[in-house]
Design an enzyme around this catalytic site. Sequence first.
Site, PDB file in Angstrom:
ATOM      1  N   SER A 199      -9.371  35.128  60.071  1.00 17.52           N
ATOM      2  CA  SER A 199     -10.551  34.355  59.714  1.00 17.52           C
ATOM      3  C   SER A 199     -11.028  34.817  58.343  1.00 17.52           C
ATOM      4  O   SER A 199     -10.455  35.728  57.756  1.00 17.52           O
ATOM      5  CB  SER A 199     -11.659  34.572  60.742  1.00 17.52           C
ATOM      6  OG  SER A 199     -12.137  35.896  60.617  1.00 17.52           O
ATOM      7  N   LYS A 200     -12.088  34.195  57.868  1.00 16.14           N
ATOM      8  CA  LYS A 200     -12.682  34.506  56.564  1.00 16.14           C
ATOM      9  C   LYS A 200     -12.854  36.005  56.354  1.00 16.14           C
ATOM     10  O   LYS A 200     -12.696  36.516  55.249  1.00 16.14           O
ATOM     11  CB  LYS A 200     -14.062  33.831  56.457  1.00 16.14           C
ATOM     12  CG  LYS A 200     -13.974  32.455  55.817  1.00 16.14           C
ATOM     13  CD  LYS A 200     -14.532  32.499  54.402  1.00 16.14           C
ATOM     14  CE  LYS A 200     -13.846  31.562  53.557  1.00 16.14           C
ATOM     15  NZ  LYS A 200     -13.661  31.186  52.413  1.00 16.14           N
TER      16      LYS A 200
END
Length: 515
Positions: free
Chosen positions: A255-256
Amino acid sequence: MSVRVRFAPSPTGMLHVGALRDALFKSLFARHNGGINILRIEDTDRNRYSPESEQEFIDTLSWVGIEFDEGPHIGGPNAPYRQSERKEAGIYAGWIEKLLELGYAYKAFDTAQELEQMREIQTAQKQSTGYFGGIWRDATPDQVEAAIADGKPYVIRQRIPRDTTISIEDAIRGHVEWDSNTIDDPVLIKADGMPTYHFASMVDDHLMEITHIIRGEEWLSSAPKHAALFDAFGWQRPIFVHCPVIVGTDGKKLSKRHGATRVLDYAAQGFLKGPLKNFIALIGWSPGDDREILSEQELVDAFDLKGLQPSPGKFDIEKLRWLNGNAIRALDPVDLLDVLIDYLRTPYTLEYFNQLEPEVGQPDPKRVEATLILLDRAIQDDRGYALEAIKLEQQRVHTLADFGIECEFFFVDALAMEEKAVDKWFSQPTTRALFEFLLDQCNSTFGPDSEPSVYEEALREFQTAQGLDKLGPVVHPTRVALTGKTTGPGLFELMSVLGPERIRTRVERAMELLR
Ligand code: GLU
């Protein structure tokens, strides 16, 4: 059987690393087998579809160098390749009629409120939520006709067989089976007549004669619906290949928080497409030996489904940086300069750093942006000099963006100096004499074409003359005076690139900072 695969994104946002891997695996598999790779745009969810996103997909894939044999941008024998256009062309209508006739689909007239109620009851009774029948699955033809006569809106749902087992033979996972009573009846056609992903995708896979459905593991739970649909029509099922999820080095789903996930951001950070592809291909796949650096052709030659692993694939940015640094070093400097110019002039490069939030432990994005602009100007002003600077830094960088900050000192005489380094090295007893010696050499020994050895000899001569045991008190103050910092390429090499004019200006400035 000739291999036919499809990359079938629903473009609703950016192209992420996971989707790129999906596309890459299919392209490698098709090329390895001399097969066909199709791009199909699954845009039946009109509220979420975005044409800009489709463009980003097409542009990014073409930047990375993933090619298709058929697709909306190039046409082909199965056109159109956008599902909304296929719907307009009437491609799905006959198939849903057929499925209704076969009894594997039914019209369901539930209102939104009724569906909500169903969900509430299921939740209260701790049952899995979803549509497992309601009243419409087993409604009589009369009930259905009456509802139609009343003008009630309806969807068409798939009738999943009950009280049985649905299984697939996945190329990675082997035999996977589900109790069919745990699989809900998905909507195939929405109330406005638009097919859903489940229907359009499978009908298209059949019509386009897809042999392998290669996709992310998140689709595994949909596989029993898809398999049941193929069975209902009596079509031959494609081979399912569900690729492992991608996780960060902490084992959590990518994820980010693990850094950029948008593929374009990797381009903006200065990763080259070769090492990026090499890196992405090795997430969840292995060539069967311990090779880590593979060229495009080696990837194609080695790619087979046997090398795909069921366990999650690790995304380790340090490995990508290492591969990228290797690839940069392997380039001929003149080609590297062209690559760098392209990179600097791609508008998204500067935009990316401009809007990036600063992060602890990373260089300030505004500074990166400024140094990249400086580098671009320097190349325009004096290409030959810039090339010499780049050649030295080529040995040290990991990304194209690194050239910005690393090369800065070549182009700026009034450098910001590292405080600590100045304190330490400009207070040595021999530093004043050293700087005077350097200025003197600029007028005598050092010339514009002097080789690194000339500088080395001069500095060693100074060391001997001063009776210094080590070269440290000679090279460190010189490096700080010339570059503002304590690390960088070899001192004699960089002096040879800077030449006497720049050396003089910088040493004069450094004299003013003597402690
Ligand atoms: N349209 C789906 C997606 O966006 C395709 C999934 C599949 O490959 O079946 O990922």
